[in-house]
Design a protein around this motif. Structure first.
Motif, PDB file in Angstrom:
ATOM      1  N   ILE A  31       0.843  -1.184   0.000  1.00 23.60           N
ATOM      2  CA  ILE A  31       0.000   0.000   0.000  1.00 23.60           C
ATOM      3  C   ILE A  31       0.881   1.237   0.000  1.00 23.60           C
ATOM      4  O   ILE A  31       1.770   1.367   0.844  1.00 23.60           O
ATOM      5  CB  ILE A  31      -0.944   0.030   1.220  1.00 23.60           C
ATOM      6  CG1 ILE A  31      -1.842  -1.206   1.240  1.00 23.60           C
ATOM      7  CG2 ILE A  31      -1.783   1.306   1.209  1.00 23.60           C
ATOM      8  CD1 ILE A  31      -2.780  -1.263   2.429  1.00 23.60           C
ATOM      9  N   ASN A  32       0.626   2.127  -0.936  1.00 21.19           N
ATOM     10  CA  ASN A  32       1.349   3.388  -0.985  1.00 21.19           C
ATOM     11  C   ASN A  32       0.647   4.390  -0.055  1.00 21.19           C
ATOM     12  O   ASN A  32       0.687   4.239   1.156  1.00 21.19           O
ATOM     13  CB  ASN A  32       1.439   3.905  -2.422  1.00 21.19           C
ATOM     14  CG  ASN A  32       2.359   5.108  -2.550  1.00 21.19           C
ATOM     15  OD1 ASN A  32       3.094   5.445  -1.637  1.00 21.19           O
ATOM     16  ND2 ASN A  32       2.309   5.760  -3.703  1.00 21.19           N
ATOM     17  N   ALA A  33      -0.013   5.382  -0.620  1.00 19.43           N
ATOM     18  CA  ALA A  33      -0.680   6.378   0.206  1.00 19.43           C
ATOM     19  C   ALA A  33      -2.035   5.878   0.695  1.00 19.43           C
ATOM     20  O   ALA A  33      -2.701   5.083   0.036  1.00 19.43           O
ATOM     21  CB  ALA A  33      -0.855   7.679  -0.577  1.00 19.43           C
ATOM     22  N   MET A  34      -2.442   6.353   1.865  1.00 17.45           N
ATOM     23  CA  MET A  34      -3.782   6.169   2.382  1.00 17.45           C
ATOM     24  C   MET A  34      -4.309   7.543   2.778  1.00 17.45           C
ATOM     25  O   MET A  34      -3.525   8.468   3.029  1.00 17.45           O
ATOM     26  CB  MET A  34      -3.803   5.233   3.587  1.00 17.45           C
ATOM     27  CG  MET A  34      -3.193   3.867   3.319  1.00 17.45           C
ATOM     28  SD  MET A  34      -3.331   2.718   4.717  1.00 17.45           S
ATOM     29  CE  MET A  34      -5.047   2.199   4.542  1.00 17.45           C
ATOM     30  N   GLY A  35      -5.617   7.678   2.831  1.00 13.50           N
ATOM     31  CA  GLY A  35      -6.154   8.982   3.173  1.00 13.50           C
ATOM     32  C   GLY A  35      -7.616   8.955   3.537  1.00 13.50           C
ATOM     33  O   GLY A  35      -8.283   7.921   3.459  1.00 13.50           O
ATOM     34  N   TRP A  36      -8.084  10.119   3.964  1.00 16.16           N
ATOM     35  CA  TRP A  36      -9.479  10.338   4.297  1.00 16.16           C
ATOM     36  C   TRP A  36     -10.023  11.483   3.460  1.00 16.16           C
ATOM     37  O   TRP A  36      -9.363  12.518   3.313  1.00 16.16           O
ATOM     38  CB  TRP A  36      -9.651  10.662   5.783  1.00 16.16           C
ATOM     39  CG  TRP A  36      -9.357   9.509   6.686  1.00 16.16           C
ATOM     40  CD1 TRP A  36      -8.182   9.215   7.303  1.00 16.16           C
ATOM     41  CD2 TRP A  36     -10.281   8.488   7.073  1.00 16.16           C
ATOM     42  NE1 TRP A  36      -8.305   8.078   8.051  1.00 16.16           N
ATOM     43  CE2 TRP A  36      -9.578   7.606   7.929  1.00 16.16           C
ATOM     44  CE3 TRP A  36     -11.620   8.229   6.783  1.00 16.16           C
ATOM     45  CZ2 TRP A  36     -10.185   6.481   8.499  1.00 16.16           C
ATOM     46  CZ3 TRP A  36     -12.221   7.115   7.342  1.00 16.16           C
ATOM     47  CH2 TRP A  36     -11.503   6.260   8.187  1.00 16.16           C
ATOM     48  N   TYR A  37     -11.227  11.296   2.944  1.00 16.45           N
ATOM     49  CA  TYR A  37     -11.959  12.299   2.188  1.00 16.45           C
ATOM     50  C   TYR A  37     -13.347  12.415   2.791  1.00 16.45           C
ATOM     51  O   TYR A  37     -13.797  11.521   3.505  1.00 16.45           O
ATOM     52  CB  TYR A  37     -12.044  11.910   0.712  1.00 16.45           C
ATOM     53  CG  TYR A  37     -10.697  11.825   0.025  1.00 16.45           C
ATOM     54  CD1 TYR A  37     -10.300  12.795  -0.891  1.00 16.45           C
ATOM     55  CD2 TYR A  37      -9.818  10.776   0.294  1.00 16.45           C
ATOM     56  CE1 TYR A  37      -9.069  12.719  -1.518  1.00 16.45           C
ATOM     57  CE2 TYR A  37      -8.580  10.692  -0.327  1.00 16.45           C
ATOM     58  CZ  TYR A  37      -8.218  11.672  -1.232  1.00 16.45           C
ATOM     59  OH  TYR A  37      -6.995  11.604  -1.857  1.00 16.45           O
ATOM     60  N   ARG A  38     -14.033  13.514   2.520  1.00 14.36           N
ATOM     61  CA  ARG A  38     -15.383  13.666   3.042  1.00 14.36           C
ATOM     62  C   ARG A  38     -16.286  14.337   2.023  1.00 14.36           C
ATOM     63  O   ARG A  38     -15.822  15.054   1.132  1.00 14.36           O
ATOM     64  CB  ARG A  38     -15.377  14.461   4.351  1.00 14.36           C
ATOM     65  CG  ARG A  38     -15.078  15.946   4.206  1.00 14.36           C
ATOM     66  CD  ARG A  38     -14.953  16.595   5.577  1.00 14.36           C
ATOM     67  NE  ARG A  38     -14.872  18.047   5.489  1.00 14.36           N
ATOM     68  CZ  ARG A  38     -14.636  18.847   6.519  1.00 14.36           C
ATOM     69  NH1 ARG A  38     -14.469  18.334   7.743  1.00 14.36           N
ATOM     70  NH2 ARG A  38     -14.582  20.164   6.338  1.00 14.36           N
ATOM     71  N   GLN A  39     -17.574  14.083   2.176  1.00 12.88           N
ATOM     72  CA  GLN A  39     -18.572  14.666   1.296  1.00 12.88           C
ATOM     73  C   GLN A  39     -19.779  15.085   2.123  1.00 12.88           C
ATOM     74  O   GLN A  39     -20.443  14.250   2.730  1.00 12.88           O
ATOM     75  CB  GLN A  39     -18.988  13.685   0.204  1.00 12.88           C
ATOM     76  CG  GLN A  39     -19.896  14.280  -0.845  1.00 12.88           C
ATOM     77  CD  GLN A  39     -20.005  13.410  -2.079  1.00 12.88           C
ATOM     78  OE1 GLN A  39     -19.625  12.239  -2.055  1.00 12.88           O
ATOM     79  NE2 GLN A  39     -20.503  13.976  -3.156  1.00 12.88           N
ATOM     80  N   ALA A  40     -20.035  16.386   2.154  1.00 15.30           N
ATOM     81  CA  ALA A  40     -21.190  16.934   2.843  1.00 15.30           C
ATOM     82  C   ALA A  40     -22.366  17.005   1.880  1.00 15.30           C
ATOM     83  O   ALA A  40     -22.181  17.019   0.657  1.00 15.30           O
ATOM     84  CB  ALA A  40     -20.864  18.320   3.393  1.00 15.30           C
ATOM     85  N   PRO A  41     -23.593  17.068   2.402  1.00 19.68           N
ATOM     86  CA  PRO A  41     -24.766  17.170   1.530  1.00 19.68           C
ATOM     87  C   PRO A  41     -24.666  18.347   0.576  1.00 19.68           C
ATOM     88  O   PRO A  41     -24.372  19.471   0.989  1.00 19.68           O
ATOM     89  CB  PRO A  41     -25.920  17.348   2.515  1.00 19.68           C
ATOM     90  CG  PRO A  41     -25.447  16.693   3.771  1.00 19.68           C
ATOM     91  CD  PRO A  41     -23.971  16.992   3.830  1.00 19.68           C
ATOM     92  N   GLY A  42     -24.887  18.094  -0.702  1.00 18.61           N
ATOM     93  CA  GLY A  42     -24.851  19.137  -1.703  1.00 18.61           C
ATOM     94  C   GLY A  42     -23.470  19.585  -2.131  1.00 18.61           C
ATOM     95  O   GLY A  42     -23.350  20.535  -2.909  1.00 18.61           O
ATOM     96  N   LYS A  43     -22.428  18.931  -1.642  1.00 23.48           N
ATOM     97  CA  LYS A  43     -21.064  19.299  -1.987  1.00 23.48           C
ATOM     98  C   LYS A  43     -20.322  18.104  -2.577  1.00 23.48           C
ATOM     99  O   LYS A  43     -20.731  16.958  -2.430  1.00 23.48           O
ATOM    100  CB  LYS A  43     -20.311  19.813  -0.758  1.00 23.48           C
ATOM    101  CG  LYS A  43     -20.899  21.057  -0.125  1.00 23.48           C
ATOM    102  CD  LYS A  43     -20.086  21.523   1.069  1.00 23.48           C
ATOM    103  CE  LYS A  43     -18.701  21.984   0.659  1.00 23.48           C
ATOM    104  NZ  LYS A  43     -17.929  22.517   1.827  1.00 23.48           N
ATOM    105  N   GLY A  44     -19.219  18.388  -3.250  1.00 25.60           N
ATOM    106  CA  GLY A  44     -18.393  17.336  -3.796  1.00 25.60           C
ATOM    107  C   GLY A  44     -17.475  16.722  -2.753  1.00 25.60           C
ATOM    108  O   GLY A  44     -17.319  17.234  -1.648  1.00 25.60           O
ATOM    109  N   ARG A  45     -16.879  15.606  -3.113  1.00 26.91           N
ATOM    110  CA  ARG A  45     -15.943  14.948  -2.206  1.00 26.91           C
ATOM    111  C   ARG A  45     -14.647  15.752  -2.144  1.00 26.91           C
ATOM    112  O   ARG A  45     -14.099  16.167  -3.170  1.00 26.91           O
ATOM    113  CB  ARG A  45     -15.670  13.527  -2.686  1.00 26.91           C
ATOM    114  CG  ARG A  45     -14.876  12.692  -1.711  1.00 26.91           C
ATOM    115  CD  ARG A  45     -14.824  11.227  -2.142  1.00 26.91           C
ATOM    116  NE  ARG A  45     -16.157  10.629  -2.186  1.00 26.91           N
ATOM    117  CZ  ARG A  45     -16.383   9.339  -2.424  1.00 26.91           C
ATOM    118  NH1 ARG A  45     -15.363   8.511  -2.638  1.00 26.91           N
ATOM    119  NH2 ARG A  45     -17.623   8.884  -2.449  1.00 26.91           N
ATOM    120  N   GLU A  46     -14.139  15.970  -0.930  1.00 25.92           N
ATOM    121  CA  GLU A  46     -12.938  16.768  -0.740  1.00 25.92           C
ATOM    122  C   GLU A  46     -11.921  16.043   0.134  1.00 25.92           C
ATOM    123  O   GLU A  46     -12.280  15.252   1.005  1.00 25.92           O
ATOM    124  CB  GLU A  46     -13.279  18.134  -0.124  1.00 25.92           C
ATOM    125  CG  GLU A  46     -13.927  18.065   1.250  1.00 25.92           C
ATOM    126  CD  GLU A  46     -14.323  19.428   1.781  1.00 25.92           C
ATOM    127  OE1 GLU A  46     -14.001  20.450   1.140  1.00 25.92           O
ATOM    128  OE2 GLU A  46     -14.967  19.485   2.855  1.00 25.92           O
TER     129      GLU A  46
END
Length: 122
Positions: A31-46
């Protein structure tokens, strides 16, 4: 096949803390990189935070000083410690991993978890 299983989400009051975990399993060579992303209602994943296999980290500006990403390479697990949570942190949080799989000629493949809901509310 590779699976990412997330845990630790839930409902918390403003100023509170949560710790998210994500464990990768399956036909993993590395496994190279790992991460966390989030998506709020009405918004894109960031992007929230990422961490390389060597431990180098990168954070979005809106979480610096509040969130900490870490990983346990022996367990293929990434964590996100979230402190001083704000209502605007409410979102579905997704785990991500760049995996060199044991099939398909050891191709580097991007995998995502199912997401875990984090709700910050009074």
């Amino acid at each position: 096949q590779v699976q990412l299983v997330e845990s630790g989400g839930g409902l918390v009051q403003p100023g509170g803390s949560l710790r998210l975990s994500c464990a990768a399993s399956g036909s993993i060579f590395s496994i190279n990189a790992m991460g966390w992303y989030r998506q709020a209602p009405g918004k894109g994943r960031e992007l929230v935070a990422t961490i390389t296999s060597g431990g180098s980290t990168n954070y979005a500006e809106f979480v610096k000083g509040r969130f900490t990403i870490s990983r346990d390479n022996a367990k293929n697990t990434v964590y996100l410690q979230m402190n001083s949570l704000k209502p605007e942190d409410t979102a579905v949080y997704y785990c991500n991993a760049d995996v060199q799989v044991r099939y398909n000629h050891y191709t580097l493949t991007d995998y995502w978890g199912q997401g875990t809901q984090v709700t910050v509310s009074s």
